[in-house]
Design a protein around this motif. Structure first.
Motif, PDB file in Angstrom:
ATOM      1  N   ILE A 114       1.604  -7.341   4.833  1.00 25.16           N
ATOM      2  CA  ILE A 114       1.285  -5.996   4.373  1.00 25.16           C
ATOM      3  C   ILE A 114       2.559  -5.157   4.396  1.00 25.16           C
ATOM      4  CG2 ILE A 114      -0.033  -3.896   4.832  1.00 25.16           C
ATOM      5  CD1 ILE A 114      -2.042  -5.711   6.352  1.00 25.16           C
ATOM      6  N   ILE A 115       2.776  -4.414   3.330  1.00 24.91           N
ATOM      7  CA  ILE A 115       3.887  -3.466   3.272  1.00 24.91           C
ATOM      8  C   ILE A 115       3.294  -2.070   3.083  1.00 24.91           C
ATOM      9  CG2 ILE A 115       5.915  -2.692   1.994  1.00 24.91           C
ATOM     10  CD1 ILE A 115       6.361  -5.586   1.142  1.00 24.91           C
ATOM     11  N   ILE A 116       3.642  -1.151   3.961  1.00 24.34           N
ATOM     12  CA  ILE A 116       3.198   0.231   3.827  1.00 24.34           C
ATOM     13  C   ILE A 116       4.382   1.057   3.344  1.00 24.34           C
ATOM     14  CG2 ILE A 116       1.999   2.155   4.947  1.00 24.34           C
ATOM     15  CD1 ILE A 116       0.511  -0.510   5.186  1.00 24.34           C
ATOM     16  N   THR A 117       4.185   1.776   2.264  1.00 20.57           N
ATOM     17  CA  THR A 117       5.272   2.579   1.713  1.00 20.57           C
ATOM     18  C   THR A 117       4.764   3.972   1.367  1.00 20.57           C
ATOM     19  OG1 THR A 117       7.053   2.591   0.068  1.00 20.57           O
ATOM     20  CG2 THR A 117       4.897   1.792  -0.666  1.00 20.57           C
ATOM     21  N   ARG A 118       5.652   4.818   0.903  1.00 18.55           N
ATOM     22  CA  ARG A 118       5.293   6.194   0.537  1.00 18.55           C
ATOM     23  C   ARG A 118       6.203   6.657  -0.589  1.00 18.55           C
ATOM     24  NH1 ARG A 118       7.656   9.543   5.828  1.00 18.55           N
ATOM     25  NH2 ARG A 118       9.476   8.215   6.167  1.00 18.55           N
ATOM     26  N   MET A 119       5.944   7.826  -1.079  1.00 28.04           N
ATOM     27  CA  MET A 119       6.759   8.359  -2.162  1.00 28.04           C
ATOM     28  C   MET A 119       8.173   8.645  -1.664  1.00 28.04           C
ATOM     29  SD  MET A 119       5.103   8.534  -4.997  1.00 28.04           S
ATOM     30  CE  MET A 119       3.484   7.818  -5.233  1.00 28.04           C
ATOM     31  N   GLU A 120       9.146   7.985  -2.257  1.00 23.46           N
ATOM     32  CA  GLU A 120      10.540   8.180  -1.868  1.00 23.46           C
ATOM     33  C   GLU A 120      11.349   8.875  -2.955  1.00 23.46           C
ATOM     34  OE1 GLU A 120      11.511   7.748   1.031  1.00 23.46           O
ATOM     35  OE2 GLU A 120      10.167   6.287   1.973  1.00 23.46           O
ATOM     36  N   ASP A 121      10.860   8.809  -4.200  1.00 26.69           N
ATOM     37  CA  ASP A 121      11.564   9.449  -5.303  1.00 26.69           C
ATOM     38  C   ASP A 121      11.573  10.962  -5.089  1.00 26.69           C
ATOM     39  OD1 ASP A 121      11.736  10.744  -8.100  1.00 26.69           O
ATOM     40  OD2 ASP A 121      12.266   8.661  -8.504  1.00 26.69           O
ATOM     41  N   GLU A 122      12.736  11.565  -5.181  1.00 30.25           N
ATOM     42  CA  GLU A 122      12.883  12.990  -4.881  1.00 30.25           C
ATOM     43  C   GLU A 122      12.002  13.870  -5.768  1.00 30.25           C
ATOM     44  OE1 GLU A 122      14.387  14.377  -2.360  1.00 30.25           O
ATOM     45  OE2 GLU A 122      15.016  12.405  -1.629  1.00 30.25           O
ATOM     46  N   ILE A 148       0.858  -1.188   0.000  1.00 31.65           N
ATOM     47  CA  ILE A 148       0.000   0.000   0.000  1.00 31.65           C
ATOM     48  C   ILE A 148       0.889   1.232   0.000  1.00 31.65           C
ATOM     49  CG2 ILE A 148      -1.785   1.260   1.268  1.00 31.65           C
ATOM     50  CD1 ILE A 148      -2.219  -1.617   2.703  1.00 31.65           C
ATOM     51  N   THR A 149       0.726   2.085  -0.999  1.00 27.50           N
ATOM     52  CA  THR A 149       1.497   3.321  -1.059  1.00 27.50           C
ATOM     53  C   THR A 149       0.619   4.472  -0.575  1.00 27.50           C
ATOM     54  OG1 THR A 149       2.750   2.498  -2.957  1.00 27.50           O
ATOM     55  CG2 THR A 149       2.853   4.860  -2.514  1.00 27.50           C
ATOM     56  N   ILE A 150       1.078   5.156   0.466  1.00 22.67           N
ATOM     57  CA  ILE A 150       0.351   6.298   1.001  1.00 22.67           C
ATOM     58  C   ILE A 150       0.803   7.553   0.269  1.00 22.67           C
ATOM     59  CG2 ILE A 150      -0.202   7.631   3.075  1.00 22.67           C
ATOM     60  CD1 ILE A 150      -1.237   4.714   3.055  1.00 22.67           C
ATOM     61  N   ILE A 151      -0.162   8.284  -0.284  1.00 25.28           N
ATOM     62  CA  ILE A 151       0.132   9.457  -1.107  1.00 25.28           C
ATOM     63  C   ILE A 151      -0.567  10.679  -0.523  1.00 25.28           C
ATOM     64  CG2 ILE A 151       0.010  10.423  -3.430  1.00 25.28           C
ATOM     65  CD1 ILE A 151      -0.244   7.549  -4.489  1.00 25.28           C
ATOM     66  N   ASP A 201      -4.411   9.729   2.440  1.00 20.88           N
ATOM     67  CA  ASP A 201      -3.818   9.857   3.773  1.00 20.88           C
ATOM     68  C   ASP A 201      -4.777  10.393   4.830  1.00 20.88           C
ATOM     69  OD1 ASP A 201      -3.821  12.314   2.402  1.00 20.88           O
ATOM     70  OD2 ASP A 201      -2.155  13.090   3.596  1.00 20.88           O
ATOM     71  N   ASP A 202      -6.047  10.611   4.465  1.00 21.99           N
ATOM     72  CA  ASP A 202      -7.037  11.093   5.428  1.00 21.99           C
ATOM     73  C   ASP A 202      -7.699   9.902   6.118  1.00 21.99           C
ATOM     74  OD1 ASP A 202      -9.938  10.718   3.832  1.00 21.99           O
ATOM     75  OD2 ASP A 202      -8.197  10.977   2.523  1.00 21.99           O
ATOM     76  N   GLU A 203      -8.445  10.179   7.176  1.00 18.82           N
ATOM     77  CA  GLU A 203      -9.036   9.107   7.979  1.00 18.82           C
ATOM     78  C   GLU A 203     -10.055   8.274   7.203  1.00 18.82           C
ATOM     79  OE1 GLU A 203      -8.058   7.943  10.859  1.00 18.82           O
ATOM     80  OE2 GLU A 203      -6.459   9.435  10.764  1.00 18.82           O
ATOM     81  N   GLU A 204     -10.832   8.918   6.363  1.00 14.33           N
ATOM     82  CA  GLU A 204     -11.812   8.169   5.563  1.00 14.33           C
ATOM     83  C   GLU A 204     -11.105   7.184   4.629  1.00 14.33           C
ATOM     84  OE1 GLU A 204     -15.418   8.857   2.295  1.00 14.33           O
ATOM     85  OE2 GLU A 204     -14.432  10.595   3.205  1.00 14.33           O
ATOM     86  N   SER A 205     -10.021   7.638   4.027  1.00 14.85           N
ATOM     87  CA  SER A 205      -9.255   6.774   3.126  1.00 14.85           C
ATOM     88  C   SER A 205      -8.636   5.605   3.886  1.00 14.85           C
ATOM     89  CB  SER A 205      -8.152   7.575   2.435  1.00 14.85           C
ATOM     90  OG  SER A 205      -8.695   8.574   1.604  1.00 14.85           O
ATOM     91  N   ILE A 206      -8.110   5.870   5.067  1.00 14.20           N
ATOM     92  CA  ILE A 206      -7.497   4.809   5.863  1.00 14.20           C
ATOM     93  C   ILE A 206      -8.543   3.768   6.233  1.00 14.20           C
ATOM     94  CG2 ILE A 206      -6.244   4.281   7.982  1.00 14.20           C
ATOM     95  CD1 ILE A 206      -4.738   5.915   5.726  1.00 14.20           C
ATOM     96  N   GLU A 218       1.764   6.947  11.990  1.00 18.35           N
ATOM     97  CA  GLU A 218       0.391   6.766  12.484  1.00 18.35           C
ATOM     98  C   GLU A 218      -0.408   5.853  11.546  1.00 18.35           C
ATOM     99  OE1 GLU A 218      -1.348  10.612  12.719  1.00 18.35           O
ATOM    100  OE2 GLU A 218      -0.266  11.214  14.538  1.00 18.35           O
ATOM    101  N   ILE A 219      -0.310   6.149  10.251  1.00 16.59           N
ATOM    102  CA  ILE A 219      -1.043   5.358   9.262  1.00 16.59           C
ATOM    103  C   ILE A 219      -0.531   3.913   9.227  1.00 16.59           C
ATOM    104  CG2 ILE A 219      -1.489   5.066   6.779  1.00 16.59           C
ATOM    105  CD1 ILE A 219      -1.440   8.153   6.576  1.00 16.59           C
ATOM    106  N   SER A 220       0.770   3.767   9.243  1.00 15.33           N
ATOM    107  CA  SER A 220       1.366   2.426   9.226  1.00 15.33           C
ATOM    108  C   SER A 220       0.890   1.605  10.408  1.00 15.33           C
ATOM    109  CB  SER A 220       2.897   2.526   9.225  1.00 15.33           C
ATOM    110  OG  SER A 220       3.369   3.158   8.058  1.00 15.33           O
ATOM    111  N   ASN A 221       0.915   2.187  11.585  1.00 15.69           N
ATOM    112  CA  ASN A 221       0.470   1.473  12.786  1.00 15.69           C
ATOM    113  C   ASN A 221      -0.985   1.068  12.685  1.00 15.69           C
ATOM    114  OD1 ASN A 221       2.989   1.678  13.984  1.00 15.69           O
ATOM    115  ND2 ASN A 221       2.502   3.539  15.119  1.00 15.69           N
TER     116      ASN A 221
END
Length: 229
Positions: free
Chosen positions: A198-206, A170-173, A178-183, A221-224
């Motif tokens: 489950i793998i939680i990731t995010r944008m890492e590309d600069e 799951i990529t958090i964008i 990233d809002d509560e409804e989406s979570i 918070e989201i990952s937990n």
């Protein structure tokens, strides 16, 4: 001439992992706005023939035999399932008694021909980034006719019959999921798919991190919240 490309072997959970890209250039059924590889000039969801891969298979076999490779991770430029020789590639790896992990965005896992291929693998990674139909069409720009509902349904049905390990990434964008409804929606999707990991990731590309990246505290918070499912 071999056109497979590789990353350096690294250790994950005590195993030596070799990542291999089997596509000579990007071929994908999506054209995500944040893809680090760039735009999808080859937007396809049916298998395509590339150059003969005999030398590429020989090279891969030699690497497996000569180096301490304990898992092959097929992580390609786009959707690896569209390579028409992917069965042969997986069969070669399995013949060396090495397990196979395959990264797929997950949309094609609802089609019989691709289910059969994916079932040959020991581990499958499926992904999700958008959790509304509007965002799915806007930021992932799939092939015409694709829907988010079918995307999720394909992974659900696949994992119900899959005997291997299904990993859900799951990529958090920022600004999209990233809002509560989406979570809350993501939690329900996790429950539907019932992945093994489950793998939680995010944008890492600069290039994309500044606009779409999540702050460390919010990401934690989201990952937990999601990993507690």
């Amino acid at each position: 001439m071999s056109y497979f490309s590789y990353k350096d072997i690294y250790i994950e959970d005590g195993r030596g992992v070799l990542e291999v890209n089997i596509l000579p250039e990007k071929h994908c059924n999506f054209d995500c706005i944040f893809c680090p590889i760039g735009r999808s000039q080859n937007k396809v969801d049916t298998q395509k023939s590339f150059d003969k891969i005999d030398s590429s298979l020989i090279e891969l076999g030699n690497i497996i035999e000569n180096k301490k490779v304990e898992l092959i991770f097929i992580n390609s430029k786009g959707e690896a399932l569209v390579h028409d020789k992917i069965r042969d590639i997986i069969d070669l790896i399995k013949s060396k008694r090495v397990p196979v992990r395959l990264l797929s965005n997950g949309y094609l896992l609802g089609r019989d021909e691709y289910i059969q291929i994916a079932n040959k693998c020991d581990e499958i990674i499926g992904e999700i980034k958008s959790i509304s139909e509007e965002d799915f069409q806007k930021i992932q720009r799939p092939i015409a006719g694709y829907t988010l509902k079918e995307y999720i349904s394909n992974m659900v049905s696949f994992n119900k019959q899959y005997k291997g390990k299904f990993i859900f990434e799951i990529t958090i964008i920022k600004g999209y999921n990233d809002d509560e409804e989406s979570i809350h929606k993501i939690k329900n999707i996790i429950k539907e798919i019932s992945p093994d990991k489950i793998i939680i990731t995010r944008m890492e590309d600069e290039i994309f991190k500044k606009k779409l990246g999540i702050a460390d505290e919010r990401f934690k918070e989201i990952s937990n919240a999601l990993l507690s499912i």
